[in-house]
Design a protein around this motif. Sequence first.
Motif, mmCIF file in Angstrom:
data_model
loop_
_atom_site.group_PDB
_atom_site.id
_atom_site.type_symbol
_atom_site.label_atom_id
_atom_site.label_comp_id
_atom_site.label_asym_id
_atom_site.label_seq_id
_atom_site.Cartn_x
_atom_site.Cartn_y
_atom_site.Cartn_z
ATOM 1 N N THR A 67 0.811 -1.181 0.266
ATOM 2 C CA THR A 67 -0.033 -0.082 0.134
ATOM 3 C C THR A 67 1.093 1.600 -0.303
ATOM 4 O O THR A 67 1.846 1.301 -0.054
ATOM 5 C CB THR A 67 -0.984 0.101 1.305
ATOM 6 N N PHE A 81 -1.211 3.209 -2.875
ATOM 7 C CA PHE A 81 -1.522 3.100 -3.874
ATOM 8 C C PHE A 81 -0.498 3.260 -5.352
ATOM 9 O O PHE A 81 0.736 3.842 -4.737
ATOM 10 C CB PHE A 81 -3.048 3.494 -4.209
ATOM 11 N N GLU A 82 -1.007 3.048 -6.381
ATOM 12 C CA GLU A 82 -0.765 4.232 -7.600
ATOM 13 C C GLU A 82 -1.127 4.513 -8.773
ATOM 14 O O GLU A 82 -1.733 3.342 -8.715
ATOM 15 C CB GLU A 82 0.496 3.128 -8.100
ATOM 16 N N ASP A 83 -1.930 5.915 -9.516
ATOM 17 C CA ASP A 83 -2.331 5.179 -10.085
ATOM 18 C C ASP A 83 -2.453 5.485 -11.192
ATOM 19 O O ASP A 83 -0.709 6.075 -11.385
ATOM 20 C CB ASP A 83 -3.122 7.325 -9.917
ATOM 21 N N THR A 136 2.160 7.181 -4.750
ATOM 22 C CA THR A 136 2.616 6.979 -4.084
ATOM 23 C C THR A 136 4.350 7.225 -4.437
ATOM 24 O O THR A 136 5.629 7.690 -3.408
ATOM 25 C CB THR A 136 3.106 6.113 -3.215
ATOM 26 N N VAL A 191 3.123 -2.657 -8.314
ATOM 27 C CA VAL A 191 1.649 -1.610 -7.585
ATOM 28 C C VAL A 191 1.864 -0.588 -8.955
ATOM 29 O O VAL A 191 0.768 -0.860 -9.567
ATOM 30 C CB VAL A 191 1.808 -1.060 -6.691
ATOM 31 N N ALA A 222 -1.121 -1.010 -12.100
ATOM 32 C CA ALA A 222 -2.292 0.055 -12.505
ATOM 33 C C ALA A 222 -2.538 0.276 -13.853
ATOM 34 O O ALA A 222 -2.901 0.592 -14.358
ATOM 35 C CB ALA A 222 -2.280 1.157 -11.642
ATOM 36 N N ARG A 276 -6.788 3.579 -10.568
ATOM 37 C CA ARG A 276 -5.625 3.229 -8.933
ATOM 38 C C ARG A 276 -5.547 1.462 -8.694
ATOM 39 O O ARG A 276 -6.697 0.467 -9.719
ATOM 40 C CB ARG A 276 -6.141 3.721 -8.383
ATOM 41 N N ALA A 277 -4.306 1.038 -8.116
ATOM 42 C CA ALA A 277 -4.100 -0.235 -8.415
ATOM 43 C C ALA A 277 -3.398 -0.422 -7.126
ATOM 44 O O ALA A 277 -2.890 0.855 -6.650
ATOM 45 C CB ALA A 277 -3.218 -0.475 -9.338
ATOM 46 N N ARG A 278 -3.515 -1.131 -5.768
ATOM 47 C CA ARG A 278 -3.537 -1.636 -4.394
ATOM 48 C C ARG A 278 -3.272 -3.157 -4.363
ATOM 49 O O ARG A 278 -3.944 -3.863 -5.281
ATOM 50 C CB ARG A 278 -4.540 -1.168 -3.274
ATOM 51 N N ASN A 307 -0.468 -10.306 -6.817
ATOM 52 C CA ASN A 307 -0.518 -8.799 -7.723
ATOM 53 C C ASN A 307 -0.620 -9.639 -8.985
ATOM 54 O O ASN A 307 -0.404 -10.632 -9.244
ATOM 55 C CB ASN A 307 0.451 -7.825 -7.802
#
Length: 752
Positions: free
Chosen positions: A459, A461-463, A520, A530, A534, A594-596, A699
């Motif tokens: 965590t 996240f990343e956009d 992040t 991450v 995304a 957005r990915a977590r 992931n």
Amino acid sequence: MAGPRIEDDRLLRGGGRYGADVTPEGVAAAAFLRSPMSHARLLRVDASAARAMPGVLAVLTGADLPGFGRMAGVPPQRHADGRPMTVPEVPPLATDRVRFVGHPIALVVAETLHAAQDAAEAVEVEYEELPAVTGTTYDPTPAAPVWDHAPDNLALDFAAGDMAATEAAFAAAAHVVRAKIVSQRLVVCPMEPRSVVARFDAAADRFEMTGGSQGAAGLRDQIAALMGVDTARVRVVSGDVGGGFGAKTHVYPEYAALLEAARRIGRAVRWTATRSESFLSDTQGRDSVLEGELALDGEGRFLAVRLDSTVNTGAYQTSHATFTATSNLYRCLIGVYRTPAISLRVRCLYTNTVPTAPYRGAGRPEANAIMERLVEAAARQTGIDAVALRRRNLIGPAEMPYAAPNGLTYDSGDFPALLDRALALADHAGFPARREAARREGRLRGLGIACYLEIAGGTPFEDVRLELMPGGVIEIRGGMQSNGQGHATVFPRLVARELGIDPAAVRLGEGDSDLVPEGTGSVGSRSMTVGGAACLLASARLVEVLKERAAPLLEADAADLAWEAGRVVVAGTDRGLGLAELAARLGAVQVLERARADLTFPNGCHVAELEVEPTTGDLRVIRLVAVDDIGRVVDHTLAHGQVQGGIAQGLGQILGERAVYDPETGQPLTASFMDYGLPRAEDLPAYVTELVEVPCRTNPLGTKGAGEAGTTGAFAAGYNALLDALAPAGIAEFPLPATPPRIWACLQAAGG
């Protein structure tokens, strides 16, 4: 994916655009006056003479920046007694006290750099010197606490684990062994020093900072908090970044002073640190003392581990200094070994030294090294072969997912297989003969093994935003920030693979907090796990949006459309539109996803072999074998490069790196490369690196992260090899780094 890094040609031909390459028209030059004392009250700061000097545009002192200083981005933590940790405010320019040599006191902006430097020297400062503290020894009653809120200089008194279960295990143990490691302070040495261009757009009422970072959005948020302004009023732009290693993740208080200076004079302001200034002001790494104990039963099975550690976190708290020293240490301590109980206590200390921050590995190398020293101590005490003892306690692949006593769940891994492979590549079976041959020639040869596991990814996240541009080009915009990892190569290839198009049709846009407002950044080996996740989500979403918007153009229902190698086609026909046609007819098309991702657990086994010449103390690393499981490998060239670079930094801590402060005055004694032993190519062996892919289950890419792996494994393996070489002389501990004079003196003291 394979092939050369696409950015290398540009960079090798001098086409890079680093911080110092940014030269706006009319840019003014900045210089800081920094404290020559490690701890003192500021009785008077008089800048009147400096302000009157030729070419000077502005001189700022702490009194000119009221309300500045809130340090954001520090994870909330609690002391062992439940009290919340206090994060002190840090004015960009000192107000009441200076707390380390290099603490900024005044900022001078002038027409030329020489004029700024001359004026900085003209600022008059009157000090009242105070006693300094520099080390990692806890003193509950210091003569002069660094901060009033911490009279015992404890930034954080941290505890974790199950104390009762650990104590019970030790009480029932057949064997208890102990080990101690001093992980010395290190200077972060990226090729590019910090360099900033600060601007203020009066019409938009916005600040803009251009300079190296490891994530523009995160740095923007910290700058806004430091200045007490809304994040919408701050923009951070990073171009090429010549190395980060953790030191370019967080805000430095000087940045706020530079931005305010730009606002006041109405011009851009540029500051580039000299290398000596970097030694005095850039955050540093490590600096801890770890004392561990391991309990075993009569069969040599691990029952529990407990650790007591003190950590020098420097003069103030950076974004993740205490988190690195506590939570990362706790989460990585047992590593790959089946160990039912664990307890930990860490005291993080304020001192009159440069603040520390996450440095490549960020707690992982220390945790792994103390555990591996305990394993070696257990082998000696129990008489069980060290390799056999490891095999007896390694978590097996059939036990996955494995619930560790620190609350983590390892999702995947084949730890025994990596140990066996590393031993084979290192010719472990042939080592006794090599050691004997060295002994006959008067040299001491040692072999060190380190099985490791570390945490990565995770965590928050990343956009990632994908945009269809004119001509059918796809642009990736993400919060990740390359510091040399090859993002411009790997992320376009990843998206191109997902869309079935030529990678040349995909380009990467990083380093602008206006392009992707949230993210992040590139820390903790998380960019691919991450950010890559995304990219997958955004690629799938872009296909769906293009199909929906192309449906009227193709006079078909979206449900009847398919995606084939970069074209929206009507299923079962040859009718379709390619990316260039779609861009021409639809205009810009954007998607944001957005990915977590859960934590991942890179792991491996490193084997180091080295040789000591007793008559001179000379140390030579013969070989370093690294077998690493970083999950599914997206790009082998980049992954091997990450591991190899990490190995160099891990071995650097063994061979020569050490930041030293005078214990009485707090003066730094290693303030340049004349004093600080960065490893050279001739100091390092030819590595043998192999990647074993055990895909991660947490992931969609199956990746685990490669950035810390080399450092984490190499440090422990190198330290074990050093002590193995010195063991015949009766040396069980060695204060790093292992420079020839220190080795020679240690051997002489041992009678060898």
